[in-house]
Design a protein around this motif. Structure first.
Motif, PDB file in Angstrom:
ATOM      1  N   SER A   1       5.655  13.921  -7.647  1.00 29.36           N
ATOM      2  CA  SER A   1       5.788  12.604  -8.272  1.00 29.36           C
ATOM      3  C   SER A   1       5.915  11.495  -7.235  1.00 29.36           C
ATOM      4  O   SER A   1       5.410  10.393  -7.443  1.00 29.36           O
ATOM      5  CB  SER A   1       7.006  12.587  -9.184  1.00 29.36           C
ATOM      6  OG  SER A   1       7.014  13.713  -9.993  1.00 29.36           O
ATOM      7  N   VAL A   2       6.613  11.802  -6.111  1.00 28.53           N
ATOM      8  CA  VAL A   2       6.833  10.759  -5.111  1.00 28.53           C
ATOM      9  C   VAL A   2       5.517  10.246  -4.542  1.00 28.53           C
ATOM     10  O   VAL A   2       5.425   9.100  -4.105  1.00 28.53           O
ATOM     11  CB  VAL A   2       7.744  11.264  -3.960  1.00 28.53           C
ATOM     12  CG1 VAL A   2       9.182  11.302  -4.423  1.00 28.53           C
ATOM     13  CG2 VAL A   2       7.287  12.612  -3.461  1.00 28.53           C
ATOM     14  N   ALA A   3       4.475  11.096  -4.590  1.00 33.38           N
ATOM     15  CA  ALA A   3       3.174  10.668  -4.076  1.00 33.38           C
ATOM     16  C   ALA A   3       2.593   9.533  -4.909  1.00 33.38           C
ATOM     17  O   ALA A   3       1.702   8.815  -4.465  1.00 33.38           O
ATOM     18  CB  ALA A   3       2.206  11.848  -4.056  1.00 33.38           C
ATOM     19  N   LEU A   4       3.095   9.369  -6.119  1.00 26.16           N
ATOM     20  CA  LEU A   4       2.570   8.329  -7.003  1.00 26.16           C
ATOM     21  C   LEU A   4       3.347   7.011  -6.891  1.00 26.16           C
ATOM     22  O   LEU A   4       2.979   6.018  -7.526  1.00 26.16           O
ATOM     23  CB  LEU A   4       2.601   8.817  -8.451  1.00 26.16           C
ATOM     24  CG  LEU A   4       1.618   9.945  -8.780  1.00 26.16           C
ATOM     25  CD1 LEU A   4       1.863  10.449 -10.190  1.00 26.16           C
ATOM     26  CD2 LEU A   4       0.180   9.469  -8.642  1.00 26.16           C
TER      27      LEU A   4
ATOM     28  N   ALA B   1       2.467   3.272  -8.239  1.00 30.12           N
ATOM     29  CA  ALA B   1       3.303   2.594  -9.229  1.00 30.12           C
ATOM     30  C   ALA B   1       3.710   1.216  -8.742  1.00 30.12           C
ATOM     31  O   ALA B   1       3.762   0.255  -9.513  1.00 30.12           O
ATOM     32  CB  ALA B   1       4.534   3.434  -9.537  1.00 30.12           C
ATOM     33  N   ILE B   2       3.960   1.096  -7.434  1.00 35.71           N
ATOM     34  CA  ILE B   2       4.339  -0.210  -6.878  1.00 35.71           C
ATOM     35  C   ILE B   2       3.176  -1.195  -7.035  1.00 35.71           C
ATOM     36  O   ILE B   2       3.375  -2.359  -7.403  1.00 35.71           O
ATOM     37  CB  ILE B   2       4.756  -0.064  -5.402  1.00 35.71           C
ATOM     38  CG1 ILE B   2       6.052   0.752  -5.299  1.00 35.71           C
ATOM     39  CG2 ILE B   2       4.953  -1.428  -4.751  1.00 35.71           C
ATOM     40  CD1 ILE B   2       6.446   1.097  -3.887  1.00 35.71           C
ATOM     41  N   LEU B   3       1.949  -0.695  -6.776  1.00 39.96           N
ATOM     42  CA  LEU B   3       0.771  -1.553  -6.924  1.00 39.96           C
ATOM     43  C   LEU B   3       0.654  -2.073  -8.344  1.00 39.96           C
ATOM     44  O   LEU B   3       0.364  -3.241  -8.580  1.00 39.96           O
ATOM     45  CB  LEU B   3      -0.500  -0.767  -6.569  1.00 39.96           C
ATOM     46  CG  LEU B   3      -0.820  -0.597  -5.085  1.00 39.96           C
ATOM     47  CD1 LEU B   3      -2.138   0.130  -4.918  1.00 39.96           C
ATOM     48  CD2 LEU B   3      -0.889  -1.966  -4.405  1.00 39.96           C
ATOM     49  N   ILE B   4       0.875  -1.191  -9.304  1.00 39.95           N
ATOM     50  CA  ILE B   4       0.695  -1.576 -10.703  1.00 39.95           C
ATOM     51  C   ILE B   4       1.884  -2.375 -11.232  1.00 39.95           C
ATOM     52  O   ILE B   4       1.734  -3.386 -11.899  1.00 39.95           O
ATOM     53  CB  ILE B   4       0.499  -0.307 -11.568  1.00 39.95           C
ATOM     54  CG1 ILE B   4      -0.695   0.510 -11.073  1.00 39.95           C
ATOM     55  CG2 ILE B   4       0.332  -0.671 -13.040  1.00 39.95           C
ATOM     56  CD1 ILE B   4      -2.041  -0.123 -11.342  1.00 39.95           C
ATOM     57  N   LEU B   5       3.099  -1.892 -10.933  1.00 42.69           N
ATOM     58  CA  LEU B   5       4.296  -2.429 -11.592  1.00 42.69           C
ATOM     59  C   LEU B   5       5.152  -3.308 -10.688  1.00 42.69           C
ATOM     60  O   LEU B   5       6.153  -3.861 -11.139  1.00 42.69           O
ATOM     61  CB  LEU B   5       5.154  -1.274 -12.120  1.00 42.69           C
ATOM     62  CG  LEU B   5       4.460  -0.333 -13.116  1.00 42.69           C
ATOM     63  CD1 LEU B   5       5.277   0.930 -13.299  1.00 42.69           C
ATOM     64  CD2 LEU B   5       4.252  -1.028 -14.454  1.00 42.69           C
ATOM     65  N   GLY B   6       4.788  -3.420  -9.408  1.00 46.54           N
ATOM     66  CA  GLY B   6       5.592  -4.238  -8.515  1.00 46.54           C
ATOM     67  C   GLY B   6       6.820  -3.503  -8.033  1.00 46.54           C
ATOM     68  O   GLY B   6       6.994  -2.302  -8.299  1.00 46.54           O
ATOM     69  N   VAL B   7       7.711  -4.217  -7.342  1.00 42.90           N
ATOM     70  CA  VAL B   7       8.877  -3.560  -6.742  1.00 42.90           C
ATOM     71  C   VAL B   7      10.129  -3.753  -7.591  1.00 42.90           C
ATOM     72  O   VAL B   7      11.228  -3.516  -7.132  1.00 42.90           O
ATOM     73  CB  VAL B   7       9.135  -4.084  -5.305  1.00 42.90           C
ATOM     74  CG1 VAL B   7       8.064  -3.590  -4.374  1.00 42.90           C
ATOM     75  CG2 VAL B   7       9.220  -5.600  -5.304  1.00 42.90           C
TER      76      VAL B   7
ATOM     77  N   GLY C   1      12.641  -3.217 -11.150  1.00 39.99           N
ATOM     78  CA  GLY C   1      13.280  -2.048 -11.744  1.00 39.99           C
ATOM     79  C   GLY C   1      12.323  -1.204 -12.567  1.00 39.99           C
ATOM     80  O   GLY C   1      12.541  -0.003 -12.767  1.00 39.99           O
ATOM     81  N   THR C   2      11.227  -1.828 -13.033  1.00 39.20           N
ATOM     82  CA  THR C   2      10.275  -1.111 -13.873  1.00 39.20           C
ATOM     83  C   THR C   2       9.691   0.104 -13.156  1.00 39.20           C
ATOM     84  O   THR C   2       9.540   1.181 -13.748  1.00 39.20           O
ATOM     85  CB  THR C   2       9.121  -2.042 -14.283  1.00 39.20           C
ATOM     86  OG1 THR C   2       9.621  -3.349 -14.472  1.00 39.20           O
ATOM     87  CG2 THR C   2       8.453  -1.549 -15.533  1.00 39.20           C
ATOM     88  N   THR C   3       9.355  -0.076 -11.901  1.00 35.51           N
ATOM     89  CA  THR C   3       8.789   1.030 -11.125  1.00 35.51           C
ATOM     90  C   THR C   3       9.754   2.205 -11.083  1.00 35.51           C
ATOM     91  O   THR C   3       9.358   3.355 -11.267  1.00 35.51           O
ATOM     92  CB  THR C   3       8.462   0.574  -9.689  1.00 35.51           C
ATOM     93  OG1 THR C   3       7.555  -0.529  -9.750  1.00 35.51           O
ATOM     94  CG2 THR C   3       7.843   1.699  -8.901  1.00 35.51           C
ATOM     95  N   GLY C   4      11.031   1.875 -10.842  1.00 36.92           N
ATOM     96  CA  GLY C   4      12.029   2.931 -10.793  1.00 36.92           C
ATOM     97  C   GLY C   4      12.112   3.704 -12.102  1.00 36.92           C
ATOM     98  O   GLY C   4      12.061   4.943 -12.112  1.00 36.92           O
ATOM     99  N   VAL C   5      12.188   2.977 -13.199  1.00 35.02           N
ATOM    100  CA  VAL C   5      12.279   3.638 -14.505  1.00 35.02           C
ATOM    101  C   VAL C   5      11.018   4.440 -14.786  1.00 35.02           C
ATOM    102  O   VAL C   5      11.070   5.598 -15.227  1.00 35.02           O
ATOM    103  CB  VAL C   5      12.510   2.588 -15.625  1.00 35.02           C
ATOM    104  CG1 VAL C   5      12.446   3.253 -16.999  1.00 35.02           C
ATOM    105  CG2 VAL C   5      13.843   1.898 -15.434  1.00 35.02           C
ATOM    106  N   ALA C   6       9.852   3.842 -14.500  1.00 37.02           N
ATOM    107  CA  ALA C   6       8.586   4.519 -14.789  1.00 37.02           C
ATOM    108  C   ALA C   6       8.458   5.810 -13.991  1.00 37.02           C
ATOM    109  O   ALA C   6       8.097   6.862 -14.544  1.00 37.02           O
ATOM    110  CB  ALA C   6       7.420   3.585 -14.480  1.00 37.02           C
ATOM    111  N   MET C   7       8.779   5.746 -12.702  1.00 38.41           N
ATOM    112  CA  MET C   7       8.632   6.950 -11.874  1.00 38.41           C
ATOM    113  C   MET C   7       9.659   8.022 -12.267  1.00 38.41           C
ATOM    114  O   MET C   7       9.351   9.210 -12.296  1.00 38.41           O
ATOM    115  CB  MET C   7       8.799   6.594 -10.393  1.00 38.41           C
ATOM    116  CG  MET C   7       7.609   5.870  -9.789  1.00 38.41           C
ATOM    117  SD  MET C   7       6.009   6.593 -10.227  1.00 38.41           S
ATOM    118  CE  MET C   7       6.195   8.249  -9.622  1.00 38.41           C
ATOM    119  N   THR C   8      10.860   7.553 -12.551  1.00 36.70           N
ATOM    120  CA  THR C   8      11.892   8.500 -12.999  1.00 36.70           C
ATOM    121  C   THR C   8      11.449   9.196 -14.282  1.00 36.70           C
ATOM    122  O   THR C   8      11.535  10.422 -14.410  1.00 36.70           O
ATOM    123  CB  THR C   8      13.215   7.749 -13.256  1.00 36.70           C
ATOM    124  OG1 THR C   8      13.565   7.031 -12.076  1.00 36.70           O
ATOM    125  CG2 THR C   8      14.322   8.708 -13.598  1.00 36.70           C
TER     126      THR C   8
END
Lengths: 349, 283
Positions: B130-133, B137-143, B145-152
């Motif tokens: 997952s960490v490879a993505l 995710a940063i490109l799509i969702l920015g830096v 809190g959304t990225t954190g929730v989405a990746m989690t």
């Protein structure tokens, strides 16, 4: 094409021991006397000889001479039978073996019918087809002239495996209430009354809040029976219900079953018990269907005219009981060892 | 012996025994593992001795210094706030993952056709770390809190999905037939039999996912510097406040331990019958 069971006229119900050929055609058997009537259970005729076929007949004619007993339900003229199984065949896959081959019989309302057969003969498959859980490859099952295509609300099935059929996440009370949950025609009080009655019938009052995992095997099977009773089926199907409990518990449960039938007698509850236990079948049933070895078909049908009320010790030691027992042993032994000769018997008849 | 008394003996499991209604053991019994605690304390003391007398490095602070820093940071409130943010990312991610994975798992588990349609893509995505993505995710969702929730949520999705799938697919056919025999419709069988049957599996999936979700929450915080305990650790590392950095690590450890305890307690409460069976009631 009808099997022997379906061809009987109402006044002769349960009195004729006709044999069904693999093709389902009734084979008339002449009533001749034979040595079997006088023989003791231990003195069985040798398989492979012609004697057993004749013995069959004399056996059933002998049974006719005892018209008393509990089998009044069998003799009530109730018009058409409640359940009619007609030429049932099943193959699980196109090139698979035939599991059931032309199974035909009928059951009248209020009957207690036991179906015995060697293990692996397709009894459970048959029962699953009867209660609409499994689609037959050919033939049909009719409940009051309605063809069964899906599980009908008038039937309840008690499985052998109570550990798998009870829901471990529900308490005893909620397990029993399970089949009533979606019944909108019943009020909450009516449901509670039914559940309490069913639990009381099987003697589990006080254990309502227990979970299945906390109960012994015999008690769990009682819960399964109570659940089926709360459903108030017209027909109660039992698939080897006592095969996984110890012998003493089994006797207790058998008596529970007889009590249940007595209690629900006025509503005309019909019982269909599938078992490999010959003694159990004789003890409980009014009528016994003996299945042949696979693919299963009805090899013989006989009436049990044992006096009621039945009791574990007395009934089981009646000479009549022992005779029926020896007889079924013979039939099953026959169908196991002389499976191929049934056709021959027909051609000579 | 008369027949009647014999019959009474035949049914000792029936009404004979005076039943005392009791619920299954749902209470969470907290027992202190004394041996484990003693060993942990001994280990910390040994570490203390080691760092006091042998290893003298600015990068390896003494445990006492780390705990002092932890205490000070907790009092200051920074660490609490950061822990709260991490916990929020973790909880939201795990919640979304649980809801989505159970729904998807039930659908896949109840239809072999749907499963075969999705099988290939699932088999491809599952082993992908997952960490490879995260960069994607940063490109799509920015830096934010959304990225954190989405990746989690993404990482926590898989264990729950597979556990639900197997739980539903392997539900006992007898249990299902019983329900069908009583005239339950397919949706009713799903809700009242398949889902509870799969509950033990689902709970196990959530337990595994909780650990993974925390890893992802911290990792995203470290990479995106978007606050939370992960960012706290990086910040302290850059500022070479070594004691505070370790305090952050200890805080993450404590958070993980508490989460694990909570999930295990919840599991025991929800799927209580599992232990019932194991305790020898039925088999």
């Amino acid at each position: 094409m009808l099997g022997a069971a379906t061809e009987r006229s109402p006044d002769r119900i349960g009195k004729v021991g006709a044999r069904t050929s693999p093709a389902g055609r009734p084979t008339p058997v002449s009533a001749t006397d034979s040595s079997l009537v006088k023989s003791t259970p231990g003195d069985r005729p040798m398989p492979g000889k012609a004697v057993p076929t004749e013995g069959l007949t004399s056996m059933t004619t002998d049974l006719q001479q005892h018209p008393t007993g509990r089998s009044s339900a069998v003799q009530t003229p109730s018009g058409s039978p409640i359940l009619r199984v007609d030429e049932l065949r099943k193959r699980y896959s196109d090139d698979g073996p035939l599991v059931c081959d032309g199974l035909s019989f009928s059951v009248d309302q209020g009957d207690f019918v036991a179906i015995v057969g060697p293990s692996g003969c397709g009894k459970s498959t048959m029962l699953r087809m009867i209660c609409g859980l499994l689609e037959p490859s050919a033939g049909e099952v009719r409940l009051r002239d309605q063809k069964i295509v899906s599980p009908p609300p008038e039937m309840a099935l008690v499985f052998q495996d109570y550990t798998r059929s009870l829901y471990p996440w529900l308490s005893v009370e909620r397990n029993v209430r399970f089949p009533l949950a979606k019944r909108r025609d019943l009020s909450k009080e009516e449901k509670a009354a039914r559940v309490a009655e069913a639990i009381e019938t099987v003697g589990l009052t006080g254990f309502e809040s227990y979970h299945p995992g906390q109960l012994s095997g015999g008690m769990q099977q009682r819960v399964a029976i109570a659940r089926a009773l709360a459903f108030r089926p017209r027909i109660l199907l039992l698939d080897e219900p006592f095969a996984s409990v110890d012998a003493l518990t089994k006797e207790g449960l058998e008596d529970t079953l007889l009590d249940v039938q007595k209690q629900f007698a006025d509503s005309g509850m019909t019982m269909l018990l599938v078992t490999h236990d010959i003694d159990e079948a004789i003890y409980l049933a009014d009528r016994i269907l003996v299945l042949s070895k696979p693919p299963c078909a009805v090899a013989e049908e006989l009436v049990v005219d044992l006096p009621g009320p039945r009791s574990q010790v007395e009934t089981r030691s009646l000479p009549e009981f022992l005779r029926i027992r020896a007889h079924i042993h013979d039939v099953m032994g026959l169908s196991a060892q002389r499976g191929g000769t049934r056709g021959a018997a027909r051609s000579t008849a | 012996m008369t027949l009647v008394s014999e019959k009474n003996e035949v049914r000792p499991d029936g009404a004979a025994a005076a039943p005392t209604p009791r619920r299954p053991a749902r209470k969470f019994r907290f027992r202190v593992n004394l041996r484990g605690l003693a060993f942990a304390v001994g280990l910390v003391l040994a570490l203390e001795a080691l760092t006091t007398w042998y290893v003298r490095s600015a990068y390896v602070p003494r445990p006492s210094e780390v705990f002092a820093a932890l205490y000070a940071e907790l009092l200051r409130g920074d660490l609490i706030r950061d822990a709260g943010q991490t916990l929020q990312t973790f909880s939201l991610g795990l919640l979304f993952a649980t809801v989505a994975a159970i729904a998807a798992g039930v659908v896949l588990g109840s239809s072999p056709r749907i499963f075969s349609a999705f099988k290939l893509i699932i088999e491809f995505l599952r082993p992908l770390p997952s960490v490879a993505l995260i960069p994607f995710a940063i490109l799509i969702l920015g830096v934010g809190g959304t990225t954190g929730v989405a990746m989690t949520a993404y990482a926590a999705f898989w264990p729950i999905l597979f556990n639900t799938y197997y739980g539903v697919r392997d539900a006992d056919p007898v249990a299902v037939d019983t329900a069908r025999n009583f005239g339950l419709s397919r949706p009713a069988v799903l809700r009242r039999v398949l889902l509870p049957s799969a509950a033990t599996n689902i709970a196990a999936g959530i337990r595994i996912s909780a650990a993974i979700a925390l890893i992802l929450a911290i990792t995203v915080e470290i990479i995106t510097s978007s606050g939370g305990l992960g960012y706290y650790i990086v910040r302290m590392q850059t500022a070479t406040r070594t004691e505070d950095m370790y305090a952050g690590v200890v805080a993450v450890g404590i958070l993980g331990y508490v989460i694990n305890l909570a999930v295990a307690a919840l599991e025991r409460k929800v799927v209580f019958w599992k232990t019932d069976v194991r305790d020898g009631g039925a088999r």
